[in-house]
Design a protein around this motif. Structure first.
Motif, PDB file in Angstrom:
ATOM      1  N   ASN A 320       7.070   0.922  -5.565  1.00  0.00           N
ATOM      2  CA  ASN A 320       7.196   0.860  -4.110  1.00  0.00           C
ATOM      3  C   ASN A 320       5.845   0.948  -3.413  1.00  0.00           C
ATOM      4  O   ASN A 320       5.667   0.417  -2.330  1.00  0.00           O
ATOM      5  N   LEU A 321       4.919   1.656  -4.034  1.00  0.00           N
ATOM      6  CA  LEU A 321       3.587   1.806  -3.431  1.00  0.00           C
ATOM      7  C   LEU A 321       2.639   0.700  -3.879  1.00  0.00           C
ATOM      8  O   LEU A 321       1.493   0.650  -3.436  1.00  0.00           O
ATOM      9  N   ASN A 322       3.110  -0.151  -4.767  1.00  0.00           N
ATOM     10  CA  ASN A 322       2.302  -1.275  -5.253  1.00  0.00           C
ATOM     11  C   ASN A 322       0.967  -0.816  -5.826  1.00  0.00           C
ATOM     12  O   ASN A 322      -0.085  -1.388  -5.551  1.00  0.00           O
ATOM     13  N   THR A 323       1.013   0.247  -6.623  1.00  0.00           N
ATOM     14  CA  THR A 323      -0.239   0.781  -7.152  1.00  0.00           C
ATOM     15  C   THR A 323      -0.680   0.040  -8.403  1.00  0.00           C
ATOM     16  O   THR A 323       0.113  -0.585  -9.102  1.00  0.00           O
ATOM     17  N   GLU A 333     -16.440   5.516  -9.234  1.00  0.00           N
ATOM     18  CA  GLU A 333     -17.124   5.026  -8.030  1.00  0.00           C
ATOM     19  C   GLU A 333     -16.974   3.515  -7.854  1.00  0.00           C
ATOM     20  O   GLU A 333     -16.729   3.028  -6.768  1.00  0.00           O
ATOM     21  N   LYS A 334     -17.162   2.823  -8.962  1.00  0.00           N
ATOM     22  CA  LYS A 334     -17.165   1.349  -8.917  1.00  0.00           C
ATOM     23  C   LYS A 334     -15.859   0.819  -8.306  1.00  0.00           C
ATOM     24  O   LYS A 334     -15.866  -0.117  -7.513  1.00  0.00           O
ATOM     25  N   GLU A 335     -14.754   1.435  -8.668  1.00  0.00           N
ATOM     26  CA  GLU A 335     -13.459   0.955  -8.171  1.00  0.00           C
ATOM     27  C   GLU A 335     -13.087   1.576  -6.828  1.00  0.00           C
ATOM     28  O   GLU A 335     -12.216   1.065  -6.132  1.00  0.00           O
ATOM     29  N   LEU A 336     -13.729   2.700  -6.495  1.00  0.00           N
ATOM     30  CA  LEU A 336     -13.248   3.460  -5.338  1.00  0.00           C
ATOM     31  C   LEU A 336     -14.153   3.402  -4.114  1.00  0.00           C
ATOM     32  O   LEU A 336     -13.692   3.478  -2.985  1.00  0.00           O
TER      33      LEU A 336
ATOM     34  N   CYS B 247      -7.935   1.874   3.566  1.00  0.00           N
ATOM     35  CA  CYS B 247      -7.610   1.530   2.174  1.00  0.00           C
ATOM     36  C   CYS B 247      -7.134   0.084   2.060  1.00  0.00           C
ATOM     37  O   CYS B 247      -7.435  -0.599   1.088  1.00  0.00           O
ATOM     38  N   ARG B 248      -6.378  -0.359   3.067  1.00  0.00           N
ATOM     39  CA  ARG B 248      -5.950  -1.765   3.037  1.00  0.00           C
ATOM     40  C   ARG B 248      -7.169  -2.682   3.046  1.00  0.00           C
ATOM     41  O   ARG B 248      -7.178  -3.737   2.438  1.00  0.00           O
ATOM     42  N   ASN B 249      -8.205  -2.248   3.766  1.00  0.00           N
ATOM     43  CA  ASN B 249      -9.413  -3.073   3.834  1.00  0.00           C
ATOM     44  C   ASN B 249     -10.285  -2.970   2.588  1.00  0.00           C
ATOM     45  O   ASN B 249     -10.895  -3.946   2.181  1.00  0.00           O
ATOM     46  N   TYR B 250     -10.359  -1.781   2.005  1.00  0.00           N
ATOM     47  CA  TYR B 250     -11.366  -1.559   0.964  1.00  0.00           C
ATOM     48  C   TYR B 250     -10.807  -1.269  -0.422  1.00  0.00           C
ATOM     49  O   TYR B 250     -11.553  -1.244  -1.389  1.00  0.00           O
ATOM     50  N   ARG B 251      -9.531  -0.984  -0.529  1.00  0.00           N
ATOM     51  CA  ARG B 251      -9.012  -0.495  -1.798  1.00  0.00           C
ATOM     52  C   ARG B 251      -7.881  -1.361  -2.366  1.00  0.00           C
ATOM     53  O   ARG B 251      -7.066  -0.888  -3.134  1.00  0.00           O
ATOM     54  N   ARG B 252      -7.812  -2.577  -1.929  1.00  0.00           N
ATOM     55  CA  ARG B 252      -6.774  -3.442  -2.476  1.00  0.00           C
ATOM     56  C   ARG B 252      -7.440  -4.382  -3.471  1.00  0.00           C
ATOM     57  O   ARG B 252      -8.441  -5.017  -3.145  1.00  0.00           O
ATOM     58  N   ASP B 253      -6.911  -4.411  -4.681  1.00  0.00           N
ATOM     59  CA  ASP B 253      -7.514  -5.238  -5.706  1.00  0.00           C
ATOM     60  C   ASP B 253      -7.454  -6.706  -5.303  1.00  0.00           C
ATOM     61  O   ASP B 253      -6.382  -7.231  -5.001  1.00  0.00           O
ATOM     62  N   ARG B 254      -8.630  -7.358  -5.292  1.00  0.00           N
ATOM     63  CA  ARG B 254      -8.705  -8.749  -4.816  1.00  0.00           C
ATOM     64  C   ARG B 254      -7.821  -9.672  -5.636  1.00  0.00           C
ATOM     65  O   ARG B 254      -7.157 -10.547  -5.117  1.00  0.00           O
ATOM     66  N   GLU B 255      -7.866  -9.462  -6.969  1.00  0.00           N
ATOM     67  CA  GLU B 255      -7.152 -10.402  -7.840  1.00  0.00           C
ATOM     68  C   GLU B 255      -5.654 -10.143  -7.887  1.00  0.00           C
ATOM     69  O   GLU B 255      -4.856 -11.065  -7.779  1.00  0.00           O
ATOM     70  N   PHE B 261      -4.826   3.170  -4.218  1.00  0.00           N
ATOM     71  CA  PHE B 261      -4.598   4.361  -3.396  1.00  0.00           C
ATOM     72  C   PHE B 261      -3.092   4.549  -3.255  1.00  0.00           C
ATOM     73  O   PHE B 261      -2.322   3.607  -3.453  1.00  0.00           O
ATOM     74  N   ALA B 262      -2.703   5.766  -2.928  1.00  0.00           N
ATOM     75  CA  ALA B 262      -1.297   6.041  -2.638  1.00  0.00           C
ATOM     76  C   ALA B 262      -1.246   6.985  -1.444  1.00  0.00           C
ATOM     77  O   ALA B 262      -1.915   8.015  -1.439  1.00  0.00           O
ATOM     78  N   VAL B 263      -0.508   6.580  -0.442  1.00  0.00           N
ATOM     79  CA  VAL B 263      -0.331   7.450   0.721  1.00  0.00           C
ATOM     80  C   VAL B 263       1.148   7.796   0.806  1.00  0.00           C
ATOM     81  O   VAL B 263       2.000   6.912   0.833  1.00  0.00           O
ATOM     82  N   ILE B 264       1.431   9.084   0.820  1.00  0.00           N
ATOM     83  CA  ILE B 264       2.823   9.517   0.923  1.00  0.00           C
ATOM     84  C   ILE B 264       3.010  10.285   2.210  1.00  0.00           C
ATOM     85  O   ILE B 264       2.327  11.285   2.448  1.00  0.00           O
ATOM     86  N   GLN B 265       3.909   9.804   3.033  1.00  0.00           N
ATOM     87  CA  GLN B 265       4.318  10.619   4.168  1.00  0.00           C
ATOM     88  C   GLN B 265       5.403  11.556   3.640  1.00  0.00           C
ATOM     89  O   GLN B 265       6.526  11.143   3.388  1.00  0.00           O
ATOM     90  N   ALA B 266       5.036  12.795   3.446  1.00  0.00           N
ATOM     91  CA  ALA B 266       5.919  13.752   2.777  1.00  0.00           C
ATOM     92  C   ALA B 266       7.002  14.253   3.723  1.00  0.00           C
ATOM     93  O   ALA B 266       6.997  13.932   4.910  1.00  0.00           O
ATOM     94  N   GLU B 267       7.920  15.052   3.163  1.00  0.00           N
ATOM     95  CA  GLU B 267       9.010  15.578   3.983  1.00  0.00           C
ATOM     96  C   GLU B 267       8.550  16.730   4.867  1.00  0.00           C
ATOM     97  O   GLU B 267       9.200  17.061   5.841  1.00  0.00           O
ATOM     98  N   ASP B 268       7.444  17.353   4.528  1.00  0.00           N
ATOM     99  CA  ASP B 268       6.896  18.441   5.326  1.00  0.00           C
ATOM    100  C   ASP B 268       5.503  18.786   4.794  1.00  0.00           C
ATOM    101  O   ASP B 268       5.038  18.194   3.822  1.00  0.00           O
TER     102      ASP B 268
END
Lengths: 351, 611
Positions: A320-323, A333-336, B247-255, B261-268
């Protein structure tokens, strides 16, 4: 009884599994629970299941909350990292751990005090997020460590050891898990290891939120007449809807059965759940019908056990998070880090 | 007004929440920046989505003072609900700008305030037929009119419109049209510029204009955070949302298009910090962001992370407390609850960024501190810097910088036979070695728990094991002091025995107050504290002065408490300057408090005796 060190000695001919691990490699420290505690039977079933699945022990992480049940991870899988967190919050810690490294197997051990009261929220949310985990509730309907108070899963009208009647309705963890979308739901009984081991194996092989409610009588405080979680009571009212055998991927199917008796469910990892039907009308795929069956049996005073629901193609949180398939804890560092050139551009866009 | 005020005045916009004024107001502030003149805008908003009053205050300051000033020179009164209050807040000789479509009785004005009426509604009704457009463009019409009245370069404003709507081309022309409509009306009907004027300058330089939450979120990206777990709460929500966006701009694998990254909006908040602890335990960099009420909820887990020694980064964007307090107002009132969070003996690391630049820097380094120290690290910003755009030095990153992951034993080290005791103090600095789960098949596994344990992580209730561990945690806390950002010192022009201490977002008001006090002949050496536990420099500074003012935005003098409690300093020489009504502290307030204290100290002149 932690002062008793477990002897390192082992039988020279102890059978090893496919990866050369013996049963002993999956054990932990000596249990400090009461002699005859249902929880120890569950620990033993976990050890058996991991051995039979040929799992490298260190690739499992075991997490728990607070209480008798939550102490048990010390007593199995001594070569695995364990985390005894805070009361009712194992699910969030497990969720975080799972996000950091999706390659390990996550075993969440909890009890009814831990998961049905303070932890009810975290239980619910970890299930609805589809965290790839095995969530076992060792359910005895009573608070053991604090000496015998009712827990939230104690049935209305059941009697405590001291003779008090429970007036509150019980939380049914199985119904909740079904409702919230757990993709593997089972109920076992600490007094039936033959049934329990395959249920745990099936849950571990499942790639989604797997929940096992395991009735585990408290020998000290909830195993008397008037209790609905004692050994005798559960044996008398146990309605097993099926018997499960788990075959690993690429393993020859060895179960001996008559055609038509058994339904095979192939899970996403290739493992096969061979379900020998005991109740004719029970369909593990039909969640709504299964819930209906469970409610009817409950009303009739029966305790339904076995695999209650399974979705062989589950979604999980990572999907669901498409990780990335690579665990986050392996990224550097290289990936992050986007680096200074990207930062210069960012600065320029903010003038 | 005889002399025009050039590049030094305050404009306040009184609007209705949800009327679309925010982007127009921001464009106005930015157009002044583009003319090379520093501005510091502040949103003053209610806990509400639509309908309640909201203000946007822009301080224009050639001298570069970015703190709130107090007082208003030009009120753009667009909200009838707050008209009376707004009118009263204008300084004598100032200006009132209003929509003059509907005539107002003379009693609604002040004689000592200049009135500028522009029939905004009428202009818009004439120009646009769509009711929504009439409302939205009205904002741009007043921005255009103000541009003419204050002599702001129209071309800069047009350029900003083009930038703002670059992805929605169709909106550019009608916005520019609205801008011109207001500009032309003001130019025709008033003598421009009025007594307030923006004149092109070069005082902005390379600085950037950004809010602290967005900068902190980017710091998390640069610092290598992969897991964020959070629960929405003002004023911290925009930090988590900005992280997701960065993260959408910098952390999405191009290929593959997969996320790193993982962002979780938690229950509390409890689950948020639990996830952070689980992820950090497992070797990922993780953070949560919240405000005071969230910190209260996280207490139990924070104690676990302290005692079991698990890294965690927690942003507390402070707001007015206690309880729900003032959710949309600023304070620095969570120091004590963070410093000693959770039951039992605990102490935690805190960082105090002064502006978005430090929000970025401290966010990135917080992960280094947390992993090196294996403990929770709090970054305490506040609503004033978190949610307002602030002019600050550009964000910097040295590409040779590597993540300091702390003492982690690898598979190969275990294989080579390294002795491993999870709580064994091998190096004498109180910091022990850890392993990530799943590292080695037979070595290095341990049990993490919140109960007491021995050096090999085995459950133990033995007194000596417990005390040994608690003492080591103190040694570790001592190690922290050497690692954390040092205080920033400012020496007065003349030598003085007076000192002043501040931290976090009060720094621009503090600097302005120091300049002005020096001009009046009152000299103070200043120290801006940037971290807790305090280093030796902090103790030395206070020891070197006879009287030290401690400026903070809370009622109970929380930093002063920490100074007295942790450094055994003489409390009688630490004089509190406290401002806690939810508005940001001003230089005027600091000056007044310090001046009156110093005046009271001076020996009263003896009665003159006739010669």
């Amino acid at each position: 009884m932690t002062y008793i060190a477990k002897p390192r000695l082992r039988h020279p001919n102890l059978k090893a599994n496919k990866f050369g691990f013996t049963h002993r490699d999956y054990e932990g420290a000596v249990s400090t629970l009461c002699a005859g505690c249902g929880h120890d039977s569950i620990s033993s079933a976990i050890i058996q299941a991991c051995f039979e699945l040929n799992l490298p022990p260190h690739r499992i992480a075991k997490l728990s909350g607070i209480g008798c049940s939550s102490k048990t991870p010390t007593y199995f899988l001594g070569n695995s990292h364990g985390f005894n967190s805070v009361h009712g919050r194992m699910p969030s810690v497990l969720t975080g751990a799972n996000l950091a490294n999706r390659d390990l197997i996550y075993l969440g051990i909890s009890g009814d005090g831990d998961s049905a009261s303070i932890g009810l929220g975290q239980f619910a949310h970890s299930v609805r997020r589809g965290v790839n985990m095995v969530y076992i509730v060792e359910n005895n309907g009573v608070y053991g460590l604090t000496k015998g108070q009712f827990s939230a899963t104690a049935d209305r009208g059941s009697k405590s050891k001291k003779g008090a009647y429970n007036r509150d309705a019980a939380v049914d963890m199985v119904m909740l898990a079904m409702e919230l979308g757990a993709t593997y739901v089972a109920r076992g009984f600490a007094g039936d290891k033959a049934q329990l081991v395959p249920l745990i194996k099936g849950a571990i092989a499942h790639r989604g939120a797997a929940f096992i409610d395991c009735i585990s009588p408290c020998i000290a405080f909830n195993n008397h007449p008037g209790s609905t979680k004692g050994f005798d009571y559960v044996r008398e009212h146990n309605e097993a809807v099926n018997r499960l055998d788990v075959m690993l991927p690429r393993e020859a199917i060895t179960v001996d059965y008559q055609p038509g008796e058994v339904e095979e469910v192939t899970q996403h990892d290739g493992s096969v759940l061979a379900l020998r039907k005991l109740a004719d009308d029970y369909d593990v795929h039909d969640r709504i019908a299964a819930m209906h069956h469970l409610q009817k049996s409950k009303a009739a005073g029966e305790i339904v056990t076995g695999v209650l629901h399974v979705d062989p193609e589950p979604d999980d949180l990572h999907a669901n998070l498409n990780t990335l398939p690579t665990p986050f804890n392996k990224l550097a560092e290289k990936e992050l880090c986007p680096g200074s050139t990207a930062l210069d551009k960012f600065n320029a866009a903010h003038r | 007004m005889s002399q025009p005020k050039v590049n030094d005045f305050v404009i306040k916009f009184a609007n209705v929440n949800g009327s679309g004024s925010a982007s127009a107001n921001r464009l106005f502030a930015k157009s002044i920046l583009r003319m090379g003149v520093p501005v510091s805008p502040r949103n003053i908003f209610p806990s509400n989505i639509q309908g309640l009053p909201t203000w946007y205050e822009v301080r224009v300051s050639e001298a570069g003072y970015l703190g709130a000033r107090g007082g208003v020179d030009l009120m753009v009164a667009m909200n009838p609900q707050t008209w009376d209050r707004d009118l009263l807040s204008i300084e004598a000789g100032g200006y009132l700008f209003y929509d003059s479509t509907k005539a107002l009785p003379a009693s609604k004005f002040r004689e000592d305030v200049n009135v500028i009426g522009v029939p905004l509604t009428e202009l818009c009704n004439r120009e646009y037929s769509d009711p929504r457009q009439r409302q939205l463009f009205r904002n741009m019409v007043y921005v255009g009119a103000l541009g003419a009245l204050l002599a702001i370069d129209l071309a800069e404003m047009e350029k900003l419109i083009r930038e703002q709507f670059s992805s929605k081309d169709s909106l550019i022309a009608p916005n520019i049209q609205a801008l011109h409509l207001g500009h032309a009306y003001a130019a025709e009907n008033f003598e421009c510029p009025i007594g307030l004027e923006v004149r092109r300058s070069d005082r902005v330089g390379k600085r950037i204009f950004i809010d602290g939450n967005s900068a902190a979120a980017l710091g998390c990206v640069y610092g290598g955070a992969t897991v964020a777990a959070w629960y929405p709460i003002t004023p911290s929500s925009s930090l988590a949302e900005a992280f997701q966006q960065h993260c959408r701009n910098y952390r999405r694998d191009r290929e593959t298009g997969k996320n790193r990254f993982a962002v979780i909006q938690a229950e509390d908040e409890l689950a948020s910090i639990g996830m952070v602890i689980g992820a950090s335990w497992n070797g990922a960099r993780a953070f949560t962001c919240t405000s005071g009420p969230g910190i209260s909820l996280m207490q139990e887990f924070i104690g676990l992370a302290y005692f079991a020694e698990i890294p965690a980064v927690i942003f507390d964007v402070q707001r007015g407390g206690p309880s729900t307090g003032m959710p949309t107002r600023t304070q620095q009132s969570d120091l004590l609850t963070c410093a000693y969070a959770s039951h039992g003996d605990t102490k935690h690391v805190m960082l105090f960024p002064e502006d978005p630049h430090e929000c970025f820097e401290f966010a990135a380094s917080a992960f280094d501190y947390a992993e090196r120290l294996q403990t929770p690290v709090f970054v305490l910003s506040d609503l004033d810097i978190g949610m307002n755009d602030r002019l600050c030095e550009p964000l910097v990153w040295d590409d040779s910088r590597t993540y300091e992951r702390g003492k982690v034993i690898s598979h190969d080290e275990l294989e080579a036979g390294a002795e491993f005791g999870r709580y064994l103090d091998v190096d004498g600095d109180g910091i022990t070695y850890r392993t990530y789960p799943g590292t080695h098949s037979t070595r290095g596994a341990f049990f993490t728990r919140g109960t007491s344990k021995d050096r090999y992580a085995r459950y133990s209730e033995a007194g000596p094991d417990y005390s040994d561990n608690m003492q080591r945690l103190l040694r570790k806390f001592d190690t922290c002091r050497l690692m954390l950002p040092k205080p920033v010192m400012r020496k007065a022009r003349r030598s003085t025995s007076l000192g002043v201490v501040c931290y976090g977002s009060t720094s621009p008001a503090m600097n302005e107050a120091l300049d002005c006090l020096e001009d009046e002949g009152l000299n103070l050496n200043a120290m801006r504290i940037r971290a807790f536990p305090f280093g030796d420099e902090v103790v030395d500074f206070i020891s070197e002065h006879d009287r030290v003012f401690v400026v903070e935005q809370n009622r109970d003098a929380q930093l002063r408490f920490l100074l007295v409690n942790e450094c055994a300093l003489d409390p009688t020489k630490l004089i509190s300057v406290l401002h806690y009504d939810g508005t940001p502290i001003t230089a005027r307030y600091i000056m007044q408090e310090i001046s009156s204290d110093v005046a009271a100290l001076k020996p009263k002149p003896k009665k003159k005796v006739a010669p």
